[in-house]
Scaffold this active site. Structure first.
Site, short mmCIF file in Angstrom:
data_model
loop_
_atom_site.label_atom_id
_atom_site.label_comp_id
_atom_site.label_asym_id
_atom_site.label_seq_id
_atom_site.Cartn_x
_atom_site.Cartn_y
_atom_site.Cartn_z
N HIS A 91 0.84 -1.21 0.00
CA HIS A 91 0.00 0.00 0.00
C HIS A 91 0.87 1.26 0.00
O HIS A 91 0.43 2.31 0.44
CB HIS A 91 -0.96 0.03 1.20
CG HIS A 91 -1.68 -1.25 1.43
ND1 HIS A 91 -2.93 -1.52 0.91
CD2 HIS A 91 -1.32 -2.38 2.10
CE1 HIS A 91 -3.31 -2.73 1.27
NE2 HIS A 91 -2.34 -3.29 1.98
N SER B 191 15.22 22.11 -15.48
CA SER B 191 14.04 22.93 -15.74
C SER B 191 14.51 24.28 -16.26
O SER B 191 15.56 24.78 -15.86
CB SER B 191 13.27 23.12 -14.44
OG SER B 191 12.46 24.29 -14.52
N LYS C 107 16.11 21.98 -10.23
CA LYS C 107 15.44 20.75 -10.65
C LYS C 107 16.35 19.80 -11.43
O LYS C 107 17.19 20.20 -12.21
CB LYS C 107 14.24 21.09 -11.57
CG LYS C 107 13.11 21.78 -10.86
CD LYS C 107 12.35 20.85 -9.92
CE LYS C 107 11.52 19.86 -10.65
NZ LYS C 107 10.14 20.25 -10.86
N ASN D 246 15.09 16.41 -13.32
CA ASN D 246 13.88 15.63 -13.55
C ASN D 246 14.17 14.29 -14.20
O ASN D 246 14.98 14.21 -15.12
CB ASN D 246 12.91 16.42 -14.43
CG ASN D 246 12.44 17.70 -13.76
OD1 ASN D 246 12.29 17.73 -12.54
ND2 ASN D 246 12.25 18.74 -14.56
N GLU E 172 9.76 9.00 -16.70
CA GLU E 172 8.37 9.44 -16.91
C GLU E 172 7.88 9.03 -18.30
O GLU E 172 6.74 8.60 -18.46
CB GLU E 172 8.28 10.96 -16.76
CG GLU E 172 8.59 11.43 -15.34
CD GLU E 172 8.80 12.94 -15.30
OE1 GLU E 172 7.80 13.65 -15.25
OE2 GLU E 172 9.95 13.39 -15.33
#
Ligand code: ARG
Length: 474
Positions: free
Chosen positions: A172, A293, A299, A301, A306
């Site tokens: 979970h 970014s 940042k 990323n 993704e």
């Protein structure tokens, strides 16, 4: 067609156009017809399979005496010349010849003259495209299985380094029990191993050669389908000519396997996204697999992760597309089936890129073992170990032990400490028979090391699985 139809503008997309302007506007429907019919833009990717199929067919026609060997030799030489043109980037792919099959045949005629026309004896574009596409999908399955194996190797290599590195195991997405990073990575090795075996199974099932089914009913010529099947690397010819030209379940099966593999990739991608957040801080990727970014200088990323997480949409979309294209088609070939290629090509392009990028990212990542180990002990993750100790040492029924442990967790929570930090007196207030021995099982390391059941997270077990996979992957 009603008279009303003529009131409507005769645009290039007018559905009722054909019957209406057939006689007077012959140019327009022809253009439209070509626009909807042409497939060379995408099926040129089948050129090498098409040449292989044509060569096998030509050799078979020669040895069966269906065409004269001089003619056959001319054809084979012409096909070689075409291969040279294509590999040199000099082949004229032309829309007017619709697809790869007719482009190659038309070029063959330009190169060797009318004898080129003998190649299509005992063959149709229906069995031609069926064999070409089947060979392409077969190769895609082989490539995917190989790339999955490379990804597995990258995972195994990291798992070996971090076989003892503690991290929280989750259910979970809540801290559940301590595991090791190596164990977690090896879970994906199992998943990708099943994915590779799905591609191998699909390949075995699809490896029957449809060439020689001709248009749909077979051929009156004395062709040797065993010979062409063998030359093209198939196990045997397909046994029903109608099925041969209308089956696309081989592509559906490959796309299903691709979708499942992409699902697994997306799960690992999601974990990489989570783990690289400063809140988790479990792993770091180098600049090679991150982007910055344009506005927020801090940042870094995990874009590749993704994008891999997202590619499953495209791949499942392809499976959906082809399923819908095939649904309800009567036997045998219908032009609908030309719509099989774009989704299949797209899906495998996406899958192969994802597999390569994931293998690169896995090799690139470095875990923050301190942060992971610290997190491994958080959230009372050794509570089950306390319960198991009560069962083992005090012979308590597990349900009672579960209850006692729950009270201990509550006491720790109230005091704002971990289970291992509770004083013995506090534990004994809950269950007087508890001794200081209990502390040996309350550390994450002891917890993980104790899970020695087959396939468990104990480093000894993890190392055994690593050894097994190293053997399997070679
Ligand atoms: N381009 C066609 C396809 O991809 C080849 C087969 C066409 N056959 C036909 N009878 N029109 O399906």
């Amino acid at each position: 067609m009603t008279d009303n139809a003529s009131d409507k503008p005769q645009t290039a997309t007018g559905g009722q156009g054909q019957a209406m302007w057939g006689g007077r506007f012959s140019a327009k429907p022809a253009e439209l017809m070509q626009a909807i019919n042409v497939s060379i833009g995408f099926d040129k990717r089948l050129w090498s399979q098409d040449l292989a199929g044509s060569r096998a067919h030509a050799r078979m026609l020669i040895s069966q005496g269906v065409i004269a060997s001089e003619d056959g030799e001319e054809i084979l030489k012409g096909l070689d010349a075409i291969e040279g043109e294509i590999t040199a980037g000099a082949f004229p792919f032309r829309d007017e010849y619709e697809d790869i099959h007719m482009n190659i045949e038309a070029r063959l005629r330009e190169l060797i003259g009318p004898v080129a026309g003998r190649l299509h004896t005992a063959r149709s574009r229906n069995d031609q495209v069926a064999v070409d596409f089947r060979m392409w999908v077969r190769e895609a399955c082989e490539r995917s299985a190989a790339q999955l194996a490379s990804l597995q190797k990258a995972l195994v290599a990291q798992a070996e380094v971090y076989a003892d590195a503690l991290m929280p195991g989750f259910t979970h997405l809540q801290p559940a029990q301590p595991v090791t990073f190596g164990h977690h990575l090896m879970a994906y090795v199992e998943m990708f191993g099943r994915d590779a075996s799905r591609f191998r199974d699909a390949r075995t099932r699809m490896n029957e050669c449809p060439l020689g089914a001709a248009a749909l009913a077979g051929s009156p010529f004395p062709i040797d389908r065993q010979a062409t099947a063998a030359e093209l690397g198939f196990d045997r010819p397909t046994a029903n000519s109608l099925d041969s030209v209308s089956a696309r379940d081989f592509a559906l099966e490959a796309l299903s396997a691709a979708t499942i593999a992409a699902t697994h990739l997306s799960r690992l991608a999601e974990e990489i996204v989570l783990w690289t957040t400063p809140m988790f801080g479990f792993i770091k990727l180098t600049d090679a697999f991150t982007t910055g970014s344009s506005i927020m200088p801090q940042k870094k990323n995990p874009d590749a992760a993704e994008l891999i997480r997202a590619k499953v949409g495209r791949i499942l979309g392809s499976l959906t597309t082809l399923t819908v294209v095939m649904k309800g088609l009567p036997l045998a070939y219908s032009k609908d089936m030309q719509e099989d290629k774009v989704p299949t090509f797209e899906a495998f392009d996406a899958l192969e890129l994802s597999l390569l990028a994931m293998a690169g990212m896995v090799a690139d990542l470095t875990p923050n073992t301190e942060k992971m180990a610290a997190a491994a002990g958080a959230g009372f993750s050794t509570a089950t170990d306390l319960a198991d100790w009560l069962v083992r040492e005090l012979n308590m029924p597990f349900r009672d032990a579960h209850h006692v442990t729950g009270s201990a967790v509550k006491a720790a929570e109230t005091k704002g400490v971990d289970l291992a930090e509770l004083a013995l007196a506090d534990l004994q207030a809950i269950e007087p028979r508890i001794t200081s021995e209990v502390y040996t099982v309350l550390t994450p390391a002891a917890s993980a090391a104790s899970r020695i059941s087959y396939g468990g997270t104990a480093p000894t077990q993890v190392r055994a699985q690593i050894a097994r996979w190293k053997e399997l992957l070679g």
